[in-house]
Design a protein around this motif. Structure first.
Motif, mmCIF file in Angstrom:
data_model
loop_
_atom_site.group_PDB
_atom_site.id
_atom_site.type_symbol
_atom_site.label_atom_id
_atom_site.label_comp_id
_atom_site.label_asym_id
_atom_site.label_seq_id
_atom_site.Cartn_x
_atom_site.Cartn_y
_atom_site.Cartn_z
ATOM 1 N N ALA A 157 -2.782 -0.179 4.926
ATOM 2 C CA ALA A 157 -3.327 1.004 4.272
ATOM 3 C C ALA A 157 -4.306 1.701 5.212
ATOM 4 C CB ALA A 157 -4.036 0.612 2.976
ATOM 5 N N THR A 158 -4.488 2.989 5.017
ATOM 6 C CA THR A 158 -5.404 3.750 5.866
ATOM 7 C C THR A 158 -6.458 4.456 5.019
ATOM 8 O OG1 THR A 158 -3.958 5.693 5.809
ATOM 9 C CG2 THR A 158 -3.645 4.144 7.623
ATOM 10 N N SER A 159 -7.669 4.532 5.569
ATOM 11 C CA SER A 159 -8.756 5.285 4.952
ATOM 12 C C SER A 159 -9.765 5.608 6.044
ATOM 13 C CB SER A 159 -9.423 4.489 3.824
ATOM 14 O OG SER A 159 -9.958 3.282 4.317
ATOM 15 N N VAL A 160 -10.619 6.572 5.791
ATOM 16 C CA VAL A 160 -11.575 6.982 6.817
ATOM 17 C C VAL A 160 -12.998 6.520 6.520
ATOM 18 C CG1 VAL A 160 -10.225 8.984 7.525
ATOM 19 C CG2 VAL A 160 -11.922 9.235 5.699
ATOM 20 N N ASP A 161 -13.283 6.096 5.277
ATOM 21 C CA ASP A 161 -14.642 5.670 4.965
ATOM 22 C C ASP A 161 -14.852 4.212 5.358
ATOM 23 O OD1 ASP A 161 -12.768 5.086 2.908
ATOM 24 O OD2 ASP A 161 -14.416 4.516 1.589
ATOM 25 N N THR B 127 1.774 2.119 -5.671
ATOM 26 C CA THR B 127 1.472 0.829 -5.067
ATOM 27 C C THR B 127 2.063 -0.289 -5.917
ATOM 28 O OG1 THR B 127 -0.627 0.778 -6.261
ATOM 29 C CG2 THR B 127 -0.668 1.611 -3.998
ATOM 30 N N HIS C 194 2.191 4.784 1.634
ATOM 31 C CA HIS C 194 2.427 5.257 3.002
ATOM 32 C C HIS C 194 2.853 6.716 3.083
ATOM 33 C CE1 HIS C 194 1.782 1.246 4.545
ATOM 34 N NE2 HIS C 194 2.542 0.797 3.558
ATOM 35 N N PHE D 218 -5.191 -2.033 -0.609
ATOM 36 C CA PHE D 218 -6.236 -1.442 0.220
ATOM 37 C C PHE D 218 -6.182 -1.915 1.675
ATOM 38 C CE2 PHE D 218 -8.324 -1.979 -4.069
ATOM 39 C CZ PHE D 218 -8.087 -0.672 -4.476
ATOM 40 N N VAL E 187 -15.866 0.300 5.331
ATOM 41 C CA VAL E 187 -15.779 -0.719 4.288
ATOM 42 C C VAL E 187 -16.542 -1.960 4.748
ATOM 43 C CG1 VAL E 187 -13.582 0.091 3.357
ATOM 44 C CG2 VAL E 187 -13.585 -1.552 5.244
ATOM 45 N N ALA F 206 0.841 -1.199 0.000
ATOM 46 C CA ALA F 206 0.000 0.000 0.000
ATOM 47 C C ALA F 206 0.878 1.251 0.000
ATOM 48 C CB ALA F 206 -0.916 0.003 1.223
#
Length: 602
Positions: free
Chosen positions: A380-384, A313, A64, A376, A386, A62
């Protein structure tokens, strides 16, 4: 990890005539997690030179964005004159107007001690190179020297796979080798032993930064040695390590982050567990997993990861093999080495087995496509939010249970996975010839026959079918059983501060919770008119009920009270255990096959 073969050929002309880029890193403000990095880049032929921080890291898939921790960047020429700096994107600095030499300096904030990031404090400077050092892509073929300015007041020493040049200065033949060479600077301890292989001796070095005793390290190192030798037996030989040494870089300290990360001639091992407090048993699995990568992924290398790209990536459809088969061997090796018992090994498979084969995600992706999800999910980081509970199975776990199936299926044909791995090693790993997935099928066909290989790949790799584990496990005296009397809810529920139960996970598709339209975030306030069962774990409450029981549930969603009816189903979970635990004596044939599998006498 490993980069393309050409990057590691020590070509005489390049060594003799290439310019050298020099770095220096110091840690005066380690108490506030800062390092100061300086670099000198001579004999430049173009007016503008781009410097970058990596966006990805060897062994990770991912992004960074390491540039986020860089500040106070400056660039001068050889005489100290400040140069113009342009910022075309968030991770690049374009420097112009030099006199043939550019000197850069910047401050790095680093405070995560694992395999991906760097950590600087007064206990150590734990450096993942892509997270630490800016580089010039146009100068990637140059030799590199780096001077680690150790804190002598803290009794720091340098440990790395990089060869020593002099003092605290280490070298790399090019950028790619440098990026693949994590470094631990601390007051650490070292143990080592030699392994003779095909008439050649190589050194296995174990570096440990911890707060424990030498006696604890000595005991642990014995298990490290057993693990190394058991893995060597799988392939029949060690890889040929650059400079004749493989280095484990272990940090078992409270401020570390649990991780493991493979590299060509070394690995990072980090844990908050001390050897005295669970680490003697809890940390050795990472040793097993990461060292197995010295063959599988570092040298038996997917073509899809060649060469590794630091600017984006890195996606591969082969992670079910590269990571998953490595995961299969992780605890199997510990069992073969006598570090864990056969009973513990077999019991330990159950969790992974259930995670894979009870997942709704099987209807969406096969193992190749699960591997494609790595960018993903791999730190890996995300705020939404899943829906991974229903759509994703880790390629580590998926590949692990497929490795089990392939091993036991081969053993039905009087073959085994070890010899298949030896053949893959011989054809692709030892020659460092990157493979595609079709090559793995071809090697399996060569080893076990075209029909066998076609069946395995067409059913379980290109599709998501489930092997006949009951029959396969029974052949080695292992029982696979489901508890048809245990009730099942289908979502994780925990107490909130008001004595109610909040649903913590997306309910699994087709589970009772899913069918009854409960969802993550719902707060259960009442069950059958009795309130929420406060004072006990929700799972324990469900276990006391019966399959078919009806639960009339009152819950809150977005502040609105709602009602639903839920009917408990049978728990789909499997349990694996040695047949004798069920009061049935395995046959001599079953015991013989189990012994050959686990390399353990009974």
């Amino acid at each position: 990890m490993k980069f393309s073969i050409s990057f590691f050929l020590f070509i005489a002309t390049s060594v003799l005539f290439a310019q050298t880029n020099n770095y220096e890193i110091s840690f005066e403000n380690a108490v506030h997690h800062e390092a100061v990095v300086k670099g000198t880049f001579p004999d430049l032929k173009t007016d503008t030179v781009a410097f970058r921080m990596s966006r990805s890291s060897p062994g990770r898939y991912a992004l960074h964005e390491f540039a986020k921790n860089v500040y106070s960047f400056k660039a001068t020429n050889s005489k100290g004159k400040t140069l113009e700096v342009l910022r075309p994107d968030p991770y690049s600095w374009q420097v112009t107007g030099h006199d043939g030499t550019i000197k850069i300096s910047y401050t790095l904030f680093a405070n995560r001690g694992g395999g991906t990031y760097s950590q600087v404090d007064e206990t150590h400077a734990h450096l993942n190179i892509p997270a630490t050092f800016m580089y010039a892509p146009a100068l990637s073929d140059r030799k590199i020297e780096v001077d680690f300015k150790v804190r002598k007041d803290l009794k720091w020493k340098v440990a790395t796979q990089l060869p020593l040049a002099s003092g605290t200065t280490y070298s790399a033949p090019n950028l790619y080798y440098f990026m693949d060479s994590p470094t631990e600077i601390s007051n650490h301890s070292v143990r080592e032993f030699e392994v003779e292989d095909n008439g050649k001796k190589q050194k296995i070095r174990f570096v440990l930064h911890h707060n424990g005793t030498d006696e604890e390290l000595d005991a642990y190192f014995e298990n490290v040695k057993k693990t190394v030798l058991a893995e060597k037996e799988v392939y029949g030989e060690l890889p040929e390590f650059d400079y004749g040494t493989y280095t484990f870089l272990a940090c078992y300290i409270p401020n570390a982050s649990g991780d493991g990360m493979e590299h060509r001639n070394s690995t990072i091992l980090t844990s908050t567990r001390s050897l005295a407090n669970g680490g003697m048993e809890g940390n050795i699995g990472t040793v097993s997993h990461e060292f197995f990568h010295a063959w599988n992924v570092e040298r038996i290398r997917p073509k899809s990861l060649e060469p590794f790209d630091f600017e984006k990536t890195n996606m591969s459809g082969a992670l079910w093999f590269a990571e998953g088969f490595t995961s299969y061997y992780t605890n199997l090796i510990l069992c073969r080495a006598g570090i864990i018992s056969p009973e513990k090994y077999v019991d330990g498979i159950s969790g992974t087995f259930n995670y894979v084969w009870n997942s709704p995600a099987l209807q969406y992706f096969n193992p190749i496509e699960m591997s494609y999800q790595a960018p993903f999910v791999d730190a890996a980081t995300s705020v939404d939010p899943v829906n991974r509970e229903n759509t994703f199975i880790s390629y580590y776990s998926y590949g692990s249970v497929l490795g089990l199936a392939l091993d036991l299926s081969l053993r039905e044909e009087k073959l085994n996975l070890d010899d298949f791995m030896k053949l893959v090693w011989k054809q692709y790993g030892k020659a460092e010839k990157p493979y595609v997935i079709e090559n793995l099928q071809q090697v399996l066909a060569e080893y076990a026959g075209i029909d066998f290989a076609s069946t395995f790949f067409n059913k379980y790799i290109y599709k998501s079918e489930m092997p006949d584990y009951s029959s396969l496990l029974n052949s080695v005296g292992v029982t696979l059983k489901q508890n048809s009397e245990q009730p099942y809810f289908g979502a994780a529920v925990s107490l909130d501060g008001d004595g109610h139960g909040e649903i913590q996970s997306n309910p699994k598709m087709e589970s009772p919770a899913y069918i009854s339209v409960l969802d993550k975030g719902d707060v259960i306030t009442d069950i059958n008119g009795n309130g929420f069962p406060d004072g006990q774990q929700f799972s324990a409450y469900i276990e006391k009920l019966k399959i078919g029981d009806t639960l009339k549930i009152t819950f809150e969603r977005f502040g609105v009270e709602k009602h639903t009816t839920l009917i408990l189903k049978a728990n789909p979970d499997y349990h694996l255990f040695l047949t004798e635990k069920d009061g049935k004596a395995p046959s001599k044939k079953q015991l013989h096959k189990r012994n050959n599998w686990l390399k353990t006498e009974y």
